[in-house]
Design an enzyme around this catalytic site. Structure first.
Site, short mmCIF file in Angstrom:
data_model
loop_
_atom_site.label_atom_id
_atom_site.label_comp_id
_atom_site.label_asym_id
_atom_site.label_seq_id
_atom_site.Cartn_x
_atom_site.Cartn_y
_atom_site.Cartn_z
N ASN A 29 0.88 -1.24 -0.32
CA ASN A 29 -0.01 0.32 -0.13
C ASN A 29 0.76 1.06 0.21
O ASN A 29 -0.37 2.63 -0.26
CB ASN A 29 -0.91 0.05 1.30
CG ASN A 29 -2.26 -1.09 0.91
OD1 ASN A 29 -2.25 -1.48 -0.57
ND2 ASN A 29 -2.79 -1.15 1.73
N ASP A 317 -6.78 -4.37 7.15
CA ASP A 317 -5.38 -5.68 7.33
C ASP A 317 -5.53 -7.12 7.61
O ASP A 317 -5.35 -7.90 7.68
CB ASP A 317 -5.10 -5.20 6.37
CG ASP A 317 -5.62 -4.28 5.34
OD1 ASP A 317 -6.78 -4.05 4.80
OD2 ASP A 317 -4.39 -3.07 4.84
N ARG A 410 -2.25 -11.19 -4.92
CA ARG A 410 -2.34 -9.85 -5.12
C ARG A 410 -1.53 -8.78 -3.70
O ARG A 410 -1.18 -7.90 -4.48
CB ARG A 410 -3.93 -9.17 -4.70
CG ARG A 410 -5.04 -10.15 -5.59
CD ARG A 410 -6.03 -9.01 -6.21
NE ARG A 410 -6.01 -8.17 -5.41
CZ ARG A 410 -7.48 -6.98 -5.81
NH1 ARG A 410 -8.57 -8.37 -5.94
NH2 ARG A 410 -6.69 -5.95 -5.82
#
Ligand code: EPU
Length: 444
Positions: A29, A317, A410
């Site tokens: 991120n 997360d 991912r």
């Protein structure tokens, strides 16, 4: 990686035998936003420690389609040449697969005075609206129309103007988008109610190194003085270690490790997780860039009440991986997911594995533990829940098959190779390959 990849995992049946070192990669991120920020550059730059994960590869494909030249001289290293960037319309096929594609709209609009983009994709973990982005664009003097498939955003007189933008919700990508838009806007942009995630701070510091004028990083008010295109020809960006990846392996250490050392991480970015795990009774040691989790195998962990929160609170997360830990803690734990309303969508499969879990509503759940888990065939619903399923499969008895590995890819680079290095039996199989490990394991 193919679309129907799956992991076959030989569960440890609660034994704590994994041992070794895991080196943490660059933060997904942060890397995604630094790459999106390449649009702000006159020339280009080089980025190191870029994780080789699906989301990064998709974004790089998108940047190439915009006209940015990308070189990949070695693993985790990318160079960007933005001199021929001329496209401001985001290709739908990639954007719809990647939430981070929304972040590039701000810099594109600021550079070209126009951007065209479809509704972004990404993990289905809630409604994930884009109202705050559209409101911010309007505040900076842009007009928005929809043509059925795309949003067409155009700045009046071809350039954005600085504005004061108060975000009613603390949003990571909204802050990053407008921080970058402000770099090329005319005048001063003031962003209020900003979150203070380390990835936002690091992105801002990087942009400043290349000529941006951003102050207030790490506080709730970020101020950007608009200026010229950035210059980064001789600059190298070093991506922060991924705190979510580090946290996932620390949780693994607590659940299934004899001694696991998580290396090249930032323990100061993991305060909330370490505090919760320590409170539950996990033995943790930290150094400047490592975290060690030690188990004698006889530990009893106590239940906890966990509430996700913006940084430095407990990260959303890590909520799904952490709930696997809670299934092994003694007593009743209470989980409150405050950020997203669709992030408890993995509990059904956990129940099928034997966990005593009860979803109260779309944000809250109760977990009773400790409960032994048994291996099952399960489908990852998203990236972090997928990782949680891998953890559940590791502690379960018998063999598990975790489908939809493309979600896990991912965000985690070559996770199965790293788990093998700790002593786990895990295999990736594709297509019609049989769901079997090398050794003949009992099916359940
Ligand atoms: N929100 C709105 N309107 C908007 C934008 C957001 O209501 O226009 C709401 C969201 O629905 C959510 C809240 O704001 O309820 C906060 O979400 P935020 O915008 O901060 O999330 P995000 O920026 O879309 C990033 C990470 C997520 C991470 C969250 C929270 C990226 C690409 N994604 O998402 O990462 O969970 O911040 O820390 O940076 C992941 O890595 O698995 C992941 C989902």
């Amino acid at each position: 990686m193919t679309k129907d990849d799956r992991f076959i995992i030989a569960g440890l049946g609660g034994a704590k035998t994994l041992q070794g070192e895991i080196v943490i990669g660059g933060a997904k991120n942060e890397a995604l936003k630094v790459l999106a920020g390449s649009v702000l550059f006159q020339d280009g730059f080089t980025a190191l420690n870029v994780p080789e994960i699906e989301d990064v590869h998709r974004l790089i494909e998108l940047l190439k389609r915009l006209g940015i030249k990308v070189e990949h001289p070695e693993k985790n290293k990318y160079s960007f040449d933005t001199t021929e960037l001329k496209e401001f319309s985001l290709p739908a096929d990639i954007s719809k697969k990647l939430r981070a594609s929304i972040v590039i709209t701000g810099p594109l609009l600021a550079r070209f005075g126009k951007v065209i983009f479809p509704y972004p994709g990404g993990c289905v973990i809630g409604k994930r609206p884009i109202d705050l982005f559209l409101a911010g664009f309007r505040k900076m003097g842009a007009k928005i129309t929809e043509d059925g498939e795309n949003f067409v955003v155009e700045a009046e007189n071809g350039h954005l103007v600085g504005a004061e933008i108060f975000s009613k919700i603390q949003s990571v990508t909204v802050t990053e988008t407008f921080m970058m838009a402000g770099v090329l806007a005319r005048g001063k942009t003031v962003l209020k109610n900003c979150p203070v995630e380390p990835e936002i701070v690091s992105l801002g510091e990087w942009l400043n190194e290349c000529g941006a004028k951003i102050t207030g990083l790490g506080t709730s008010t970020i101020i950007i003085e608009g200026g010229e295109l950035l210059q980064g020809q001789d600059k190298i960006h070093h991506t922060l270690p991924d705190r979510i990846e580090a946290g996932s392996f620390i949780i693994l250490g607590a659940l299934a490790g004899k001694e696991i050392i998580v290396k090249k991480c930032r323990p100061d970015h993991l305060d909330a997780l370490i505090a919760y795990l320590s409170e539950a009774g996990v033995e943790i040691e930290t150094g400047p860039d490592w975290v060690k989790v030690i188990n004698s195998g006889r530990e009893k962990f106590t239940s906890l009440d966990v509430k996700t929160h913006e940084y430095p609170g407990f990260p959303t997360d890590l909520q799904a991986p952490f709930s696997i830990f809670l299934t092994q803690a003694e007593g009743q734990s209470y989980l409150f997911e405050t950020i997203f309303e669709g992030r408890l969508n993995y509990f059904d499969a956990l129940s099928r594995m034997g966990a005593k879990v009860k979803v109260l509503d779309s944000h809250r759940a109760i977990i009773d533990g400790p409960t032994p888990l048994s291996g099952r065939e399960i489908e990852s619903p998203d990236l972090r829940a997928g990782l949680a399923y891998v953890l559940a499969a590791i502690i379960a008895s018998g063999q598990s098959v975790v489908h939809n590995v493309e979600y896990i890819d991912r965000g985690y680079e070559e996770i199965e190779k790293r788990l093998v290095s700790l002593g786990l039996e895990i295999k990736r199989v594709s297509g019609d390959d049989k769901n079997e490990l090398c050794q003949c394991l009992p099916q359940n």
